[in-house]
Scaffold this active site. Sequence first.
Site, PDB file in Angstrom:
ATOM      1  N   GLU A  52      14.584  12.503  36.740  1.00 58.59           N
ATOM      2  CA  GLU A  52      15.281  13.432  37.605  1.00 58.59           C
ATOM      3  C   GLU A  52      15.433  12.883  39.025  1.00 58.59           C
ATOM      4  OE1 GLU A  52      12.441  15.915  34.957  1.00 58.59           O
ATOM      5  OE2 GLU A  52      12.595  13.880  35.735  1.00 58.59           O
ATOM      6  N   ARG A 187      11.597  -3.540  18.266  1.00 57.90           N
ATOM      7  CA  ARG A 187      10.354  -4.019  18.882  1.00 57.90           C
ATOM      8  C   ARG A 187      10.327  -3.736  20.378  1.00 57.90           C
ATOM      9  NH1 ARG A 187       9.927 -10.037  16.099  1.00 57.90           N
ATOM     10  NH2 ARG A 187       9.394  -9.343  13.979  1.00 57.90           N
ATOM     11  N   ARG A 210      12.524 -11.633  21.529  1.00 58.48           N
ATOM     12  CA  ARG A 210      13.357 -12.702  22.090  1.00 58.48           C
ATOM     13  C   ARG A 210      14.845 -12.509  21.827  1.00 58.48           C
ATOM     14  NH1 ARG A 210      10.647 -14.233  17.689  1.00 58.48           N
ATOM     15  NH2 ARG A 210      11.686 -15.341  15.984  1.00 58.48           N
TER      16      ARG A 210
END
Length: 349
Positions: A52, A187, A210
Amino acid sequence: MSQFTYIKRAFQLAKLAGNRCTPNPRVGSVIVHKNQILGEGYHERFGEAHAEVNALESITAINKKYLAQSKLYVSLEPCNHQGKTPPCTIAIRDAGIPEVEVAAVDPSEKISGSGILDLESMGINVITTEKWPFVEIPHKAFQTVERYGRPRIILKFAQSKDGFMGKSDEQVWFTNAWSKRLVHQWRSRTSAILVGIGTVLVDNPSLTTRFGYGQNPLRIVPDFNHRLDPSMNIFSEETPVWVISKTTPEREFSLNHVTRKLIPKGLELPEFLNKELFEAGINTLLVEGGKKILSSYIASKYWDEIRVFTGSKKLSSGIPSPLLSGHKKYKDLDILGDRLEIFLPEEKG
């Protein structure tokens, strides 16, 4: 535009945080004046400004005059207590916003509706609607922690077209590059990843993000017979690793980012990790295999979602995929030729 458009946008913003705001919930907020978005924001990192406040700060100086006729949409009830940051309810009041729409009540004991009551006591009109025509709610992990005292647990595995998830002595890929990138995105939104020792010995994975955006999650591997080697990829990149054992080895790893945790005798891995992860402030766990670990979670019923990729390759023999039970199919998707099925527990929507 409808209210759903702005709440959905708040949910989209919340997901941008990935796992960087853990253990706090992922929250997004949008401020609207006459169907025009004035500002938006999300809780970007633990200890920093909430959604907010970031939405309010994103409004240009010339548009601040419209705040008194605007509506703030937020994906989770605003906080009303002093923590690492000041109360969001005070920021909303001071901005002069007359109306707030909350997508969900905060289930934590600290708030649990009191944020809404405080806003109403300040003369702010509050609308709360928790049933939406979309269910990819970014604060599900936070809700799970508050309600069950454990992280939200997602089981994931890939299998061949004929139902095998791999071989015991060689690495096998079933899915395409797009599915692989999707897993890396998952992930990046996860606080911890768990894999079995067999997966580590055969595949030598890094378990990083990655190919995605976000910080690497905590990596966890059970090693009851002390077979791990410090040169393995799972110990790379200085990302924290938990090694779960029953006994202490004669020679311990000399790696600062590795922690060994001893599981008490008679305690199963899911129960042990539920407690350890909860105490560590970890709110999501992605279980990526192998079969023994996946089956133990399925049997324990400590899971909230199962995601299964099926590739076009047939294996004919190998490690059979775990048998699912107590589930219902939620989604069936095509990922450029790969099939992705998502299952939920029967009692959950």
